[in-house]
Motif scaffolding. Structure first.
Motif, PDB file in Angstrom:
ATOM      1  N   ASP A  45       0.943 -13.498  37.604  1.00  0.00           N
ATOM      2  CA  ASP A  45      -0.475 -13.828  37.732  1.00  0.00           C
ATOM      3  C   ASP A  45      -0.700 -15.338  37.661  1.00  0.00           C
ATOM      4  O   ASP A  45      -1.417 -15.916  38.487  1.00  0.00           O
ATOM      5  N   LYS A 124      -5.557  -7.025  45.480  1.00  0.00           N
ATOM      6  CA  LYS A 124      -6.753  -7.039  44.637  1.00  0.00           C
ATOM      7  C   LYS A 124      -6.741  -8.244  43.698  1.00  0.00           C
ATOM      8  O   LYS A 124      -7.796  -8.866  43.454  1.00  0.00           O
ATOM      9  N   PHE A 125      -5.571  -8.590  43.172  1.00  0.00           N
ATOM     10  CA  PHE A 125      -5.517  -9.769  42.299  1.00  0.00           C
ATOM     11  C   PHE A 125      -5.768 -11.036  43.104  1.00  0.00           C
ATOM     12  O   PHE A 125      -6.546 -11.912  42.680  1.00  0.00           O
ATOM     13  N   HIS A 127      -7.453 -11.364  45.806  1.00  0.00           N
ATOM     14  CA  HIS A 127      -8.865 -11.388  46.197  1.00  0.00           C
ATOM     15  C   HIS A 127      -9.756 -11.828  45.038  1.00  0.00           C
ATOM     16  O   HIS A 127     -10.794 -12.488  45.255  1.00  0.00           O
ATOM     17  N   SER A 128      -9.362 -11.511  43.828  1.00  0.00           N
ATOM     18  CA  SER A 128     -10.151 -11.926  42.663  1.00  0.00           C
ATOM     19  C   SER A 128     -10.176 -13.444  42.521  1.00  0.00           C
ATOM     20  O   SER A 128     -11.087 -14.001  41.901  1.00  0.00           O
ATOM     21  N   ASP A 132     -15.075 -15.591  45.724  1.00  0.00           N
ATOM     22  CA  ASP A 132     -16.277 -16.408  45.569  1.00  0.00           C
ATOM     23  C   ASP A 132     -16.242 -17.697  46.389  1.00  0.00           C
ATOM     24  O   ASP A 132     -17.170 -18.509  46.302  1.00  0.00           O
TER      25      ASP A 132
END
Length: 376
Positions: A45, A124-125, A127-128, A132
């Motif tokens: 991450d 998904k990670f 995209h997080s 924004d």
């Protein structure tokens, strides 16, 4: 977020980046049982957060997670489907002067999408980190359906396993296509609007040495090209209009080595004319890729991303030579439908190519600066 980003900017990336040392160390520690899988994910991450920041800092508007969660560019995806298992084999993939780790994928049941697929979780990670930022498009790269077909039919043991679950070719192609189609829709529902198929099958099919070894199988080049096209297009049928799907044709990218050579002419009538993708990322970094003439077969209004800058060696290309080659390619594809990139990623497997992180970013800066000279 816009899918027109690549064509407006005319510079792009293929997707994988060199793994940082701490990530390599964490992966080795997890394999040895010294840290947990959760601990490894935390290291991944943070490494991805830092990578995305670097991508933005170097002017990239399309970003990836560097494939930092993968060991292989393709096998990790295959192992994530139901009905496909991880196996050890006697011999790895053969590259020029090197051989890879001996792993493969083998059918173990009917093939289907699994909602817990690791590529979906990985996206998904990513995209997080980007959702924004309206100026950034996040891309998910996955191996092409044809690549899974090729893997499952590679060697007598895989063919023997296939015979237990698939009595005919059409059912196998249908299930692979559906599994991929479901993965694409799951990615779309998670926010993804840009997916790239990575595909070595076309790179192998044009290689004459490869065909000398396949003559005894009783398969001709056109027949196999038709199968690859059929399974890829099965996955691409009836997708949302705003999902951009492209494909990268790879000739092997392991530890700065290569696997195949040959121009695109033998596959142009299949891949360029009939595969239902919106863009082709093509390797043209050395003589092994042939000339630009086959680009004349690219369907109208589709884009071609010219991989003229090698990711295998640290030496920087001459910008003037790159500009000249783009001009040559524009004889076959209009300049507005061309872009520039590296020929492949920097680390298709976790081993990575033989250059430093700085040299990697120097290559990216060269691509961006040269594209701005050509298209601005």
């Amino acid at each position: 977020m816009t899918n027109a980003t690549a064509t407006k900017l005319h510079y792009d990336i293929v997707g994988s980046f060199l793994r940082p040392d701490n990530l390599k160390q964490a992966r080795a520690a997890q394999k040895d049982g010294k840290i947990s899988l959760a601990d490894l994910h935390q290291v991944e991450d943070q490494a991805i957060r830092e990578l995305v920041a670097k991508e933005k800092a170097h002017g990239l508007k399309i970003v990836t997670d560097g494939e930092f969660r993968r060991s292989w560019w393709h096998l990790d995806t295959f192992w994530g489907f139901d009905g496909v298992k991880r196996i050890k084999v006697q011999q790895g993939y053969e590259f020029h002067d090197e051989e890879t780790r001996p792993e493969s994928a083998q059918v173990s049941g009917k093939i289907a999408f699994n909602p817990t697929h690791p590529d979906l979780a990985a996206y998904k990670f990513l995209h997080s980190l980007t959702a924004d930022d309206s100026e950034i498009t996040d891309r998910q790269s996955i191996p092409a359906p044809a690549q899974l077909y090729a893997e499952l039919t590679r060697g007598p043991e895989n063919l023997k396993a296939l015979a237990k679950y698939y009595s005919n070719e059409d059912d196998l192609i249908t299930d692979i296509g559906q599994a991929y189609h479901d993965l694409l829709l799951a990615l779309y529902d998670a926010g993804c609007r840009d997916v790239k198929f990575d595909d070595c099958t076309w790179g192998m099919i044009v290689d004459d040495t490869f065909w000398k070894n396949r003559i005894s199988d009783g398969i001709n080049r056109d027949e196999l090209a038709g199968r690859y096209l059929k399974v890829n297009n099965a996955a691409l049928a009836d997708l949302p209009k705003d999902l951009r799907v492209s494909t990268h044709v790879c000739r092997g990218n392991y530890h700065s080595t290569w696997a195949s050579s040959g121009g695109y002419a033998p596959i142009a009538d299949y891949l360029f004319a009939k595969e239902n993708v919106q863009a082709f990322y093509l390797e043209f970094d050395d003589d092994r890729s042939g000339d630009f003439a086959p680009l004349a077969k690219v369907a109208a209004d589709k884009d071609v991303v010219l991989g003229l800058v090698t990711s295998k060696r640290p030496e920087l290309e001459d910008p003037q030579v790159l500009i000249k080659r783009v001009k040559e390619a524009s004889q076959y594809v209009p300049l507005e439908h061309l872009s520039l990139s590296t020929q492949c990623g920097f680390a298709s497997t976790e081993e990575g190519n033989k250059l430093t992180e700085k040299q990697q970013w120097d290559k990216i800066e060269l691509v961006v600066a040269t594209a701005e000279k050509i298209w601005n």
